[in-house]
Scaffold this active site. Structure first.
Site, mmCIF file in Angstrom:
data_model
loop_
_atom_site.group_PDB
_atom_site.id
_atom_site.type_symbol
_atom_site.label_atom_id
_atom_site.label_comp_id
_atom_site.label_asym_id
_atom_site.label_seq_id
_atom_site.Cartn_x
_atom_site.Cartn_y
_atom_site.Cartn_z
ATOM 1 N N GLU B 60 0.816 -1.225 0.000
ATOM 2 C CA GLU B 60 0.000 0.000 0.000
ATOM 3 C C GLU B 60 0.843 1.266 0.000
ATOM 4 O O GLU B 60 0.527 2.218 -0.718
ATOM 5 C CB GLU B 60 -0.949 -0.001 1.200
ATOM 6 C CG GLU B 60 -2.205 -0.857 1.022
ATOM 7 C CD GLU B 60 -1.978 -2.344 1.213
ATOM 8 O OE1 GLU B 60 -0.840 -2.744 1.539
ATOM 9 O OE2 GLU B 60 -2.938 -3.112 1.036
ATOM 10 N N HIS B 129 -10.333 -4.774 10.769
ATOM 11 C CA HIS B 129 -11.003 -4.401 9.518
ATOM 12 C C HIS B 129 -12.248 -3.556 9.733
ATOM 13 O O HIS B 129 -13.140 -3.543 8.884
ATOM 14 C CB HIS B 129 -11.388 -5.661 8.736
ATOM 15 C CG HIS B 129 -10.223 -6.404 8.141
ATOM 16 N ND1 HIS B 129 -9.411 -7.206 8.877
ATOM 17 C CD2 HIS B 129 -9.732 -6.437 6.888
ATOM 18 C CE1 HIS B 129 -8.471 -7.723 8.097
ATOM 19 N NE2 HIS B 129 -8.639 -7.272 6.886
#
Ligand SMILES: Cc1ncc(C[n+]2csc(CCOP(=O)(O)OP(=O)(O)O)c2C)c(N)n1
Ligand SMILES: Cc1ncc(C[n+]2csc(CCOP(=O)(O)OP(=O)(O)O)c2C)c(N)n1
Ligand SMILES: [Mg+2]
Ligand SMILES: [Mg+2]
Lengths: 358, 329, 358, 329
Positions: B60, B129
């Site tokens: 990322e 998450h």
């Protein structure tokens, strides 16, 4: 050795202490037959989780270990009391192999209070600290530095224990892996890092093949950049994994230097249970790898050698089904966590919850 | 007007702009061959080829950084975070590179970059998450941060985002990709910095953004039905720039407000909303502004705990009644 | 070629376009003498910045290039119109070599409105986009993915331009470097990454030697993990750098594949100007490297070959001092940025400032 | 009581605890051989050896992550960020690993970890090196976030931080390492979650933390001298846990408050302070709470711009007079 039925009677896999007694005969045929059972248990367990997911009884993300059973089974066979194990979210096999109760393992996936983590973690976050299992982590690469830190602590505390640190082929591309491997290599020079990296190269990170994620696809060789000795092993062949696992485990234990193994394996199931479309690979490819299915391969060997016969294999499979049926029933029938659990385990110590309960 | 899903509206904005403008490219994990885990980019690899729909390895920070470089060179990259939770790994690029370089270069470069992905809780995704990152990113000058909730807005705001010469964090309502709504055909934009009055009312203002707007609308119905209370519902739409005016105007009319967010209470958007209202409409307030937030705990897995962790209709309705002094605190 | 005085008259270093005309005679003695002057200018500039810092006229962090001059001088010699250059915070040499006005460069360090970035960036954030210089970045490793993205854009736009991406030995340990190198390798397979990595191995990241920051100290070999061709060059020997720079630059230009060079060099100055205590290295070590000072080494060669004589060298040094005196005076006498500049350049477009000016 | 610098007090806390407790180790870039760029850890490598004072390569995410692993194994690592700006690279470990694992493991582990380093602006460090990260980290349940300003507090709070079984982000006043103050010898702790009344007063409450507390104290002097206004100054000390009570009590007395922060206005600590006051002391407020924040721009390099970007005495004094209706807005 107790009779097989006894060992599996409570639905739990034989614990590592037992298997340690026979470390010297690690690959004896009896032992292989035991390990065969463990792999069959994992497989059966995983198939049940897939059903649970489809029925909407398991939520969130679900990642099964189908196809990769020989890797963990082989390495955990070299586990010794006090060792630590850490992995990512594809984690169901590990507590099963380390002796956690399969019922509690399944209950966690069902989000029940009887789960390993009281239902608060779910499929991706299995933990069983008492048995050396340190999770169960959801961020690709995130647990890698954590495992390396554990490998430091084990030496800092002057033990000869090691940390088995599992990661995927996809994780090899992310920065934290690189930083952690570098730290392991550095600390290992002074014998201060008992970390065994096990890269489970199952050929894909989600829909991205190894060849599409890096121009240099020899994953074990990536450890050369950090001065960490490394090798590859056929992760479909339990006997090959066992040989490697016992040898390198002892080496890390003795030297306090990290070591890396790339286990070549394959995820025959979809990446996640919700992931039914598989545009990224062909049926043929999956079929080809299925022919080297680790359980099938071992079954074949054991049949050939006469260690097991077809009947016994049927029997084992039935036993596993029965066990897992009980496991599933347990998970289904367990209660949800009490609502007060929402506010616990946020902080250790006195001030467990800092918000208001309105 | 045709009904489309949030997902389709989003895809339409990106693909239409890619047709118009060669400098627009997509990047992210599994957005090409796989079609995107939320299928937002499905089919675009075939249409635009691998140089414009770039499947990246799991890295990322690295690929977000390359997008900053591309943007400085005049390209207009749209980076997908498979989920915004993974943007934590790219924070250094998102907050300390993309929005700073224009300033420290004395205005020599622009960074027309969009970072998009599902934000907020889902169904049992558990602690790592489950994040609502509006105030987390919203605090950095140089960035823009938006959170559209309707299919109409997600298309119009994505077009604005792509054309914006600044880095934009585009927080999608992760739970709403499948919801339908009216979406105009072709090119239209929804500008940043202008809140939307999702429902008019005179008695109390419910202020929110993202999927909590839908919650507020439900509560408004309920208040109407049960107590004949007319709630005004404001969808902030954009957190940076922030539309203070629409809120203030509404509170001057209703004299009462509730700010609702999925994120945690401390240092959240609702606190800012409250601070602004009390600063700019102090003399109009008949009751303190109430905040409804997610429970102050990491996201739990078990569904019963998770539901208790997200703001509920009951909580919002109760807060509304409180500011109306209909219920004793 | 115009007379030397003309070229240096405005205090600026000869621009790359000019040097390109003689690329074929890159290492001719005349050209070397020009490059010698550039290196002398950089050195003199850097010494002036150290004085400015000690006098409190330059704030923040200040990192000088003393000892490393041959690296940038050699590589920028291979710069062609349209190429891009990006580096970290040790960045003063780059605009000087790319033809930026040394006055504006110094004024930036003094935080003046006449500075390259209007005084808003300072020493670490020099930028001169018109001349291909893309900064000047403060976070170790942070600019590496950015440079790789630029290397992609150059190919996306179908140019044969390249991005020279400089980074330090310390940066090789941080995740973003690894992720970016992997992306470069991957994109390079399709000719989509014209990035030339130049690792300036000056032996230390602040107080940490290469040997104390990684167990595998061959930094160019780290690029093997990403399928990126690589080599080392003696970064103290300008002629060696020139040979390498022109060759590999052409290769990247032609292939669109990244390439990596580790330039072995040394920072003879302290890490930062505020950093006077140097517990991490010995005086002897510094002395030994000073003997291979890139300017001294070249001076020696040019004297030996008779390209320059002692008098000319004195003359050059005096010229440089004079130039830099003017440069410093300019910086000192320039005005601070107007206070309105606080609120500009935050956003591009209409809404330049989103706060309130109370 | 002996006078010591902030730096010495900090070093004393760490080294004394290292003497007492073998499980405490230090990690970070250049903290050993180099002695720390701020000299906070100077001399400790010689005293405790390389296994306890661990010089790391530049890899913030990696070494912070290893510290999480060590902490789970019962060690008590103290991680130095050379400056907190570099913690952006470790955000994933700091917010999505360290403070979450206890929860998602169902309470099976503790993470006794301290992440410390200089926070806030310095002198001309410019945009990438100028951040005040209180609300950035303060929003995550599972973390504790503190920001001591006096030498006394920095020692007492560091001892509390080390002994805390939870991850603590310890934000040091980067500009104040050389400031002196009274520091008790030996072992004492300053508990988290309890604000400090730095100066008593009845007319207006100035609420702050970190180096802005000193600014508020100067303003309090000025208000006293110039207008005979008695300002109460509150040093929050800890952002998570947050001491609402001390603020509320003070505002019930003074009826007026100004919240001061170096960080940017939107979604900052001052907004939270404001929201809390208007929620819990609405009926006591005689004027809206005012906020004074850093300018909404990346940190500028030029000294004149930088000074204009940080909160000033004038701004705070003006805000105080505003809430006292001594100056027209
Ligand atoms: C940092 C981060 N990015 C993206 C994801 C989403 N994601 C979950 S699993 C996965 C693939 C990982 O592949 P690999 O490491 O090979 O493990 P495998 O699933 O094959 O076991 C991705 C991209 C994530 N969890 N973390
Ligand atoms: C991510 C990050 N961590 C720490 C720092 C502080 N820091 C500035 S320069 C430096 C050393 C970098 O060494 P190297 O990459 O070798 O470059 P050199 O200074 O030798 O040119 C460090 C640690 C930083 N700027 N960024
Ligand atoms: Mg994989
Ligand atoms: Mg260096």
């Amino acid at each position: 050795m107790p009779a097989e039925n006894d060992r599996m009677g409570n639905g739990s896999v034989e614990t590592h202490e037992e298997s340690q007694e026979e470390a010297s005969v690690a690959t004896s045929d009896d032992h292989l037959a035991d390990l065969y059972k463990k792999m069959a248990l994992i497989r059966t367990f995983e198939e049940a989780t897939q059903r649970g997911f489809r029925q909407g009884k398991i939520g969130g993300y679900l990642h099964v270990y189908i196809g990769q059973e020989a890797v963990a089974t082989g390495f955990i066979d070299a586990y010794k009391e006090g060792d630590k194990v850490i992995t990512a979210y594809r984690d169901h096999a590990f507590p099963l192999l380390l002796g956690s109760d399969p019922k509690e393992t399944m209950a966690e996936l069902y989000g029940k209070r009887t789960g390993l983590a009281k239902g608060k973690g779910g499929s991706m976050h299995l933990f069983d600290i008492e048995r050396g299992f340190y999770g169960g982590w959801g961020i690709v690469g995130g647990h890698v530095p954590i495992g390396v830190g554990m490998g430091y602590a084990l030496r800092y505390n002057e033990t000869d224990q090691i940390c088995q640190l599992y990661l995927g082929d996809g994780a090899v591309n992310i920065g934290p892996f690189h930083e952690a491997a570098n730290l392991a290599g550095l600390w290992g020079r002074d014998g201060m890092n008992a970390t065994l990296f096990i890269v489970e190269n199952n050929q894909y990170g989600m829909g991205t093949s190894v060849a599409r994620s890096t121009a240099m696809t020899d994953l074990s060789a990536k450890f050369n950049a950090y001065g960490i000795e490394n090798e590859k092993v056929d992760g479909m062949d339990l006997e090959a994994v066992l040989e490697c696992a016992h040898r390198v485990t002892e080496q890390v234990r003795e030297t306090g230097k990290p070591y890396a193994v790339e286990a070549i394996t394959y995820r025959t199931a979809p990446h996640g249970a919700a992931d039914f479309f598989e545009k990224y690979r062909t049926k043929d490819e999956v079929k080809k790898w299925r022919e080297r299915d680790p359980i099938g391969l071992l079954e074949h060997k054991l049949l050939e050698r006469g260690t097991l016969d077809e009947d016994r294999i049927e029997e084992i499979k039935d036993e596993m089904k029965e066990t897992i049926d009980e496991v599933t029933t347990f998970a289904e029938e367990s209660e949800e966590p009490p609502i007060e659990e929402l506010y616990t385990d946020v902080y250790a110590g006195e001030d467990e919850y800092m918000g208001e309960e309105e | 007007m045709p009904e489309k899903t949030y997902r389709e509206a989003l895809r339409e904005a990106m693909s239409e702009e890619m047709e118009r403008d060669d400098s627009v490219v997509l990047m992210g994990e599994d957005i090409g061959v796989y079609g995107g885990t939320q299928l937002v980019t499905d089919g675009l690899l075939d249409r635009f080829g691998p140089n414009r729909v770039i499947d990246t390895p799991i890295s990322e920070d690295g690929f977000t950084g390359t997008a900053v470089g591309m943007a400085m060179m005049g390209m207009r990259p749209i980076v997908e975070m498979m989920t915004m939770n993974f943007s934590f790994l790219a924070v250094d690029q998102i907050v300390n590179h993309a929005p700073k370089v224009r300033y420290f270069s004395g205005g020599q470069v622009e960074v027309p970059l969009v970072i998009r992905g599902p934000n907020g809780g889902g169904v049992q995704l558990s602690a790592q998450h489950t994040h609502s990152l509006e105030s987390f990113y919203g605090q950095f000058p140089g960035l823009k941060v938006v959170a559209p909730v309707t299919p109409h807005d997600v298309k119009g705001m994505m077009l604005t985002a792509i054309r914006d010469p600044n880095p934009v964090v585009f927080l999608e309502a992760g739970a709403l990709y499948g919801t339908k709504g009216e979406v105009p055909e072709g090119d239209y934009t929804v500008l940043f910095g202008k809140a939307r009055i999702a429902r008019e009312g005179d008695d109390v203002t419910l202020i929110s953004y993202g999927r909590q707007v839908n919650l507020c609308l439900q509560v408004a119905d309920k208040l109407n039905d049960e107590d004949d209370i007319k709630a005004e519902v404001i969808d902030l739409r954009s957190l940076r720039p922030f539309d203070e005016e629409t809120i203030i105007e509404s509170v001057k009319k209703t004299h009462r407000a509730v700010a609702v967010q999925e994120q945690w209470r401390y240092f959240g958007v609702a606190s800012e909303v409250t601070a602004i209202i009390q600063d700019k409409a102090f003399d109009y307030l008949d009751a303190p502004v109430k905040r409804v937030s997610g429970a102050e705990v990491p996201g739990p897995y078990a569904r019963n705990l998770e539901l208790a962790a997200f703001p509920s209709e009951e909580q919002v309705a109760e807060a509304a009644r409180q500011v109306l002094y209909l219920e004793v605190v």
